[in-house]
Write a protein that holds these residues in place. Structure first.
Motif, PDB file in Angstrom:
ATOM      1  N   ALA A   1      20.267 -69.486   4.339  1.00 42.88           N
ATOM      2  CA  ALA A   1      19.576 -69.434   3.021  1.00 42.88           C
ATOM      3  C   ALA A   1      19.924 -68.080   2.050  1.00 42.88           C
ATOM      4  O   ALA A   1      20.184 -68.083   0.947  1.00 42.88           O
ATOM      5  N   GLU A   2      20.214 -66.894   2.916  1.00 41.55           N
ATOM      6  CA  GLU A   2      20.568 -66.105   2.169  1.00 41.55           C
ATOM      7  C   GLU A   2      22.073 -66.093   1.864  1.00 41.55           C
ATOM      8  O   GLU A   2      22.616 -65.522   0.715  1.00 41.55           O
ATOM      9  N   LEU A   3      23.088 -66.675   2.844  1.00 39.36           N
ATOM     10  CA  LEU A   3      24.442 -67.147   2.198  1.00 39.36           C
ATOM     11  C   LEU A   3      24.316 -67.842   1.082  1.00 39.36           C
ATOM     12  O   LEU A   3      25.332 -67.621   0.119  1.00 39.36           O
ATOM     13  N   GLN A   4      23.511 -68.729   0.790  1.00 35.25           N
ATOM     14  CA  GLN A   4      23.477 -69.773  -0.263  1.00 35.25           C
ATOM     15  C   GLN A   4      23.182 -68.821  -1.290  1.00 35.25           C
ATOM     16  O   GLN A   4      23.440 -68.981  -2.477  1.00 35.25           O
ATOM     17  N   ARG A   5      22.033 -68.070  -1.454  1.00 34.32           N
ATOM     18  CA  ARG A   5      21.609 -67.145  -2.423  1.00 34.32           C
ATOM     19  C   ARG A   5      23.053 -66.243  -3.167  1.00 34.32           C
ATOM     20  O   ARG A   5      23.178 -66.185  -4.072  1.00 34.32           O
ATOM     21  N   LEU A   6      23.530 -65.513  -1.974  1.00 34.00           N
ATOM     22  CA  LEU A   6      24.645 -64.662  -2.427  1.00 34.00           C
ATOM     23  C   LEU A   6      25.799 -65.472  -3.015  1.00 34.00           C
ATOM     24  O   LEU A   6      26.515 -64.875  -3.928  1.00 34.00           O
ATOM     25  N   THR A   7      26.003 -66.659  -2.657  1.00 31.80           N
ATOM     26  CA  THR A   7      27.206 -67.612  -3.008  1.00 31.80           C
ATOM     27  C   THR A   7      26.802 -68.191  -4.500  1.00 31.80           C
ATOM     28  O   THR A   7      27.496 -67.850  -5.452  1.00 31.80           O
ATOM     29  N   ASN A   8      25.451 -68.487  -4.887  1.00 26.59           N
ATOM     30  CA  ASN A   8      25.109 -68.957  -6.004  1.00 26.59           C
ATOM     31  C   ASN A   8      24.905 -67.916  -7.078  1.00 26.59           C
ATOM     32  O   ASN A   8      25.119 -68.119  -8.335  1.00 26.59           O
ATOM     33  N   SER A   9      24.507 -66.726  -6.481  1.00 26.89           N
ATOM     34  CA  SER A   9      24.473 -65.561  -7.651  1.00 26.89           C
ATOM     35  C   SER A   9      25.679 -64.900  -8.034  1.00 26.89           C
ATOM     36  O   SER A   9      25.898 -64.180  -8.894  1.00 26.89           O
ATOM     37  N   GLY A  10      26.870 -65.452  -7.148  1.00 27.43           N
ATOM     38  CA  GLY A  10      28.088 -64.847  -7.635  1.00 27.43           C
ATOM     39  C   GLY A  10      28.392 -63.620  -6.739  1.00 27.43           C
ATOM     40  O   GLY A  10      29.539 -62.976  -7.099  1.00 27.43           O
ATOM     41  N   GLU A  11      27.435 -63.171  -6.040  1.00 25.17           N
ATOM     42  CA  GLU A  11      27.690 -61.753  -5.425  1.00 25.17           C
ATOM     43  C   GLU A  11      29.082 -61.782  -4.594  1.00 25.17           C
ATOM     44  O   GLU A  11      29.892 -61.023  -4.493  1.00 25.17           O
ATOM     45  N   ILE A  12      29.296 -63.041  -3.547  1.00 29.46           N
ATOM     46  CA  ILE A  12      30.289 -62.873  -2.831  1.00 29.46           C
ATOM     47  C   ILE A  12      31.608 -62.728  -3.553  1.00 29.46           C
ATOM     48  O   ILE A  12      32.700 -62.443  -3.353  1.00 29.46           O
ATOM     49  N   GLU A  13      31.791 -63.853  -4.609  1.00 23.88           N
ATOM     50  CA  GLU A  13      32.954 -63.812  -5.512  1.00 23.88           C
ATOM     51  C   GLU A  13      33.235 -62.462  -6.248  1.00 23.88           C
ATOM     52  O   GLU A  13      34.333 -61.908  -6.100  1.00 23.88           O
TER      53      GLU A  13
END
Length: 257
Positions: A224-236
């Motif tokens: 769930a946290e990985l999904q949030r970080l991806t959707n928010s653009g943080e990982i990119e």
């Protein structure tokens, strides 16, 4: 009564502080995913791991071992809790992988332009000598060809591996395209190195938890946290920052890439 209450509060705080940190194992030779500046491990991987477990209220201890195979072995046996790795059937026996990937990666073939390769498909690599880091895997098809051909020399350090390619001691290195191109930008002799258009594999780097770790029961929260970080653009964003930081740092000599 007040003293008893205060003592209970202090004891509970002490117990919380004494909770063991998540042991994350990294072999920092893959900029911008992870590298060492001589003092600490930097890059996208440790940034993501710390962010994910901070959301679970946990601190992270970064563990650096002598090679990537050691990280995988320690995770398999429960001496460390977490690694970032490609998912393979063999690894799934001992590691619980997040379904949400951290990063899509494309595996390329690096070679020396002074000694061109004639490679159109994976099987063509059997004619050449390759170099890999201990513990690396690039998919079942590649692994089976490597095992059958016996044409791979195993080392523990990327600088050593690319140095062998520069000097002609090996003919190719399978390596993540983004990482490899960034790595050779400022590598002495790296101007002769190129990546073939051929893509060996497209895989995904995933957060993996030792099945011996209590964190294996929390994979839904991790996903769930990985999904949030991806959707928010943080990982990119962290990936772009890691690339820029590595380029800035590599201009100055470092004790370890």
């Amino acid at each position: 009564m007040a003293r008893a209450w205060l003592l209970a509060v202090l004891l509970s705080c002490g117990a919380a502080q004494a909770a063991p940190a998540v042991r994350y194992c990294d072999y920092p030779v893959y900029p911008p995913i992870s590298w060492s500046d001589g003092k600490q491990v930097r890059g996208l991987a440790p940034t993501v791991v710390k962010a994910v477990f901070a959301s679970l209220g946990l601190d992270v201890e970064v563990v650096v071992l002598g090679n990537w195979k050691r990280c995988l072995m320690d995770a398999a046996q429960g001496r460390v809790d977490v690694v970032l790795a490609y998912r393979t059937p063999e690894r799934e026996a001992t590691l619980a992988f997040a379904e949400m990937p951290v990063l899509r990666e494309e595996v390329a073939v690096f070679y020396n332009r002074q000694r061109p390769l004639q490679v159109d498909k994976l099987e063509d690599l059997k004619r050449y000598r390759g170099g890999l880091l201990f513990g690396e895997s690039y998919g079942d098809a590649f692994d089976q060809i490597v095992a059958r051909a016996g044409n791979i020399e195993w080392v523990s350090d990327s600088r050593q591996n690319f140095g062998k390619l520069i000097r002609g001691r090996i003919d190719f290195i399978p390596y993540e395209r983004r990482t490899g191109l960034l790595y050779i930008e400022h590598l002495p002799g790296g101007g002769d190195l190129r990546a073939l258009p051929l893509t060996l594999a497209v895989d995904h780097l995933r957060l993996a938890v030792s099945r011996h770790s209590p964190l294996a029961a929390r994979m839904a929260e991790i996903d769930a946290e990985l999904q949030r970080l991806t959707n928010s653009g943080e990982i990119e964003r962290w990936l772009a920052e890691s690339e820029a930081t590595y380029r800035d740092m590599i201009v100055q000599p470092e004790s370890r890439p």
